[in-house]
Write an enzyme that holds these catalytic residues in place. Structure first.
Site, PDB file in Angstrom:
ATOM      1  N   CYS A  13       0.840  -1.353  -0.009  1.00 30.62           N
ATOM      2  CA  CYS A  13      -0.109   0.127   0.035  1.00 30.62           C
ATOM      3  C   CYS A  13       0.746   1.190   0.083  1.00 30.62           C
ATOM      4  O   CYS A  13       1.417   1.653  -1.078  1.00 30.62           O
ATOM      5  CB  CYS A  13      -0.950  -0.073   1.200  1.00 30.62           C
ATOM      6  SG  CYS A  13      -2.367   1.166   0.890  1.00 30.62           S
ATOM      7  N   HIS A  66      -3.861  -5.519   1.150  1.00 28.36           N
ATOM      8  CA  HIS A  66      -3.455  -5.948   2.720  1.00 28.36           C
ATOM      9  C   HIS A  66      -3.645  -7.240   2.922  1.00 28.36           C
ATOM     10  O   HIS A  66      -4.826  -7.740   2.490  1.00 28.36           O
ATOM     11  CB  HIS A  66      -4.328  -4.831   3.623  1.00 28.36           C
ATOM     12  CG  HIS A  66      -3.712  -3.469   3.528  1.00 28.36           C
ATOM     13  ND1 HIS A  66      -2.590  -3.093   3.959  1.00 28.36           N
ATOM     14  CD2 HIS A  66      -4.413  -2.359   3.282  1.00 28.36           C
ATOM     15  CE1 HIS A  66      -2.439  -1.918   3.993  1.00 28.36           C
ATOM     16  NE2 HIS A  66      -3.476  -1.194   3.314  1.00 28.36           N
TER      17      HIS A  66
END
Length: 491
Positions: free
Chosen positions: A331, A429
């Site tokens: 991310c 994630h």
């Protein structure tokens, strides 16, 4: 249907509120009770994506799992995600509504209260029991006005409260008696009893103190929970305390701990794996020799990137790559690996652009609309299954995306891989959570014959262990009355 409501409040942060609520959720769920978790207001950088397309604190997602439920935005209607020392992104019913400083949020609390009570009203009509987690301490004098996180909520919905304190940090009797003394008479009347958490030693030596506490306050001690080692639950904020000795470790992983690190639960599978030694490095520390460096997520990518450079870690990571080491960005970490990070709208602070680390040929522009997805897919080229979630404002473009790391089930590709295969990045994630993906990524990093590890099974086993602990160490008759039997506010 109108649910009975029981709230757990803590004398301090990290007293054990989240864990006790999760334990009680699983204890009731095992009895066939329709139970749901609730946290009116949460402040955390670890969040989860819900089935209705929003985000909530990870603790409420774990508590939902304990109830046998998918996560829903009603379980945590107000989430605050700090992006500076004085400001936070305000997320209401799963979606960002503003970025406010402390004064601005204080003024916003009336609006937030409406959202909290709306979620509460929906949940009490759907479930038999609502188990509620407070935030911080109910005795913060400066935060009591328009409170929606602790006693302000309890008073509004007329529910009983259990007060939990951590004996391991010391001062447990002062915490409990002092907290009770700072409450108003009506708030004190709501406290149905105390739970003492993280006890180590001979309970007989504690007994005189428990008897004094009951005489002094007129409140019962509902139980003493032991210090439990090896719990595999998603943490809300706290990173592991100190190194974990792993005699079988054969792969060394280093994680720079950024000031605004987010969703560090991505590391849970690595931390749990017996053959992986994870070293978390902070300010002033050098990057030690290792096989893999993981750049984690960040709530403030450009600021954390500048901080990383100030630590001298950019040169250390370059040296790591020269000697054949592997590098993975997740991310915000993916965004840092690119050539540029642009924030024209001031999403994470002052508008502007920052040069990236330049190890992947991509650029990222932060956008006002946040991407929130629960996704599955496969690693490329191995085909190993992955599952996880996306929470990001960045839109990445560039040549590196022609070599994606993942093929997602919804038809999209995700992430990028450098031409030499040393550097990878992803927006996903939870990329290590699936056993097949974990094995494939560990093999890429240098551990070709890693022992299998199923993080989901470990989490389930932890929830069962917590429910067993509640049953063994708490006053089950009293808990049954509070959740299934008597009027909420009996003294």
């Amino acid at each position: 249907m109108s649910a009975r409501v029981l709230m757990v409040q803590g004398c301090t942060s990290d007293a054990g509120k989240s864990t006790l609520v999760a334990a009680l959720c699983r204890w009731l769920h095992r009895q066939g009770v329709a139970v749901a978790p609730f946290k009116p207001q949460n402040m955390a950088l670890n969040s989860a994506v819900t089935v209705d397309g929003g985000e909530i604190g990870r603790a409420q997602a774990v508590q939902a799992q304990a109830c046998g439920l998918p996560p829903h935005t009603d379980f945590n209607p107000v989430l605050l995600k700090p992006n500076s020392d004085t400001g936070a992104q305000v997320i209401v019913h799963g979606h960002p509504v503003a970025t406010l400083d402390a004064v601005g949020y204080h003024a916003y609390k009336r609006t937030a209260r409406t959202a909290v009570l709306a979620s509460h009203a929906r949940l009490v009509e759907r479930f038999d029991v609502l188990l509620v987690e407070g935030a911080g301490s109910p005795a913060e004098i400066n935060l009591r006005e328009h409170d929606i996180a602790n006693m302000g909520y309890a008073e509004a919905v007329d529910c009983a409260v259990i007060l939990i304190a951590d004996i391991n940090r010391g001062g447990v009797f002062a915490h409990l008696v002092g907290t009770l003394a700072l409450l108003s008479p009506s708030e004190r009347a709501r406290v149905a009893g105390f739970v003492i958490n993280r006890f180590r030693g001979d309970l007989a030596l504690l007994q005189p103190g428990l008897e004094w506490l009951e005489r002094e306050t007129g409140k019962p001690v509902l139980g003493v929970l032991p210090y439990l080692h090896g719990l595999q639950l998603d943490a809300e904020d706290a990173l592991p305390r100190g190194p974990v000795h792993k005699p079988q470790a054969r792969l060394r992983v280093v994680v720079p701990v950024l000031p605004r690190i987010s969703n560090h639960t991505d590391l849970d599978a690595l931390l749990a794996h017996p053959q992986v030694d994870v070293q978390l490095i902070g300010p002033g520390q050098s990057v030690p020799p290792c096989d893999l460096i993981v750049l984690p997520g960040s709530k403030s990518t450009r600021q954390d990137l500048a901080w990383l450079r100030a630590q001298g870690w950019e040169a250390a990571i370059a040296r790591h790559l020269r000697y054949g080491g592997k590098l993975l960005g997740i991310c915000g970490g993916l965004q840092m690996l690119g050539e540029q990070v642009h924030d024209p709208h001031g999403i994470e602070g002052a508008p502007g652009s920052s040069a990236g680390l330049g190890w992947l040929a991509l650029q990222t522009a932060l956008q006002p609309h946040k991407q929130l997805h629960r996704v599955g897919g496969r690693l490329l080229p191995s085909g190993a299954a992955v599952s996880g979630y996306e929470i990001h404002c960045g839109l990445s473009t560039g040549a590196a995306l022609a070599r994606p790391l993942l093929q997602l089930d919804d038809g999209r590709s995700d992430g990028a891989v450098s031409e030499d295969g040393q550097v990878m990045g992803t927006y996903l994630h939870g990329i290590f959570d699936h056993p097949a993906a974990l094995a494939a990524l560990l093999a890429w990093a240098g551990l070709a014959d890693a022992a299998p590890l199923d993080l989901a099974s470990l989490r389930e086993a932890t929830l069962e262990r917590l429910a067993d602990t509640v049953h063994a160490h708490l006053d089950i008759a009293a808990l049954t009355r509070l959740t299934l039997g008597e009027p909420a506010c009996a003294n």
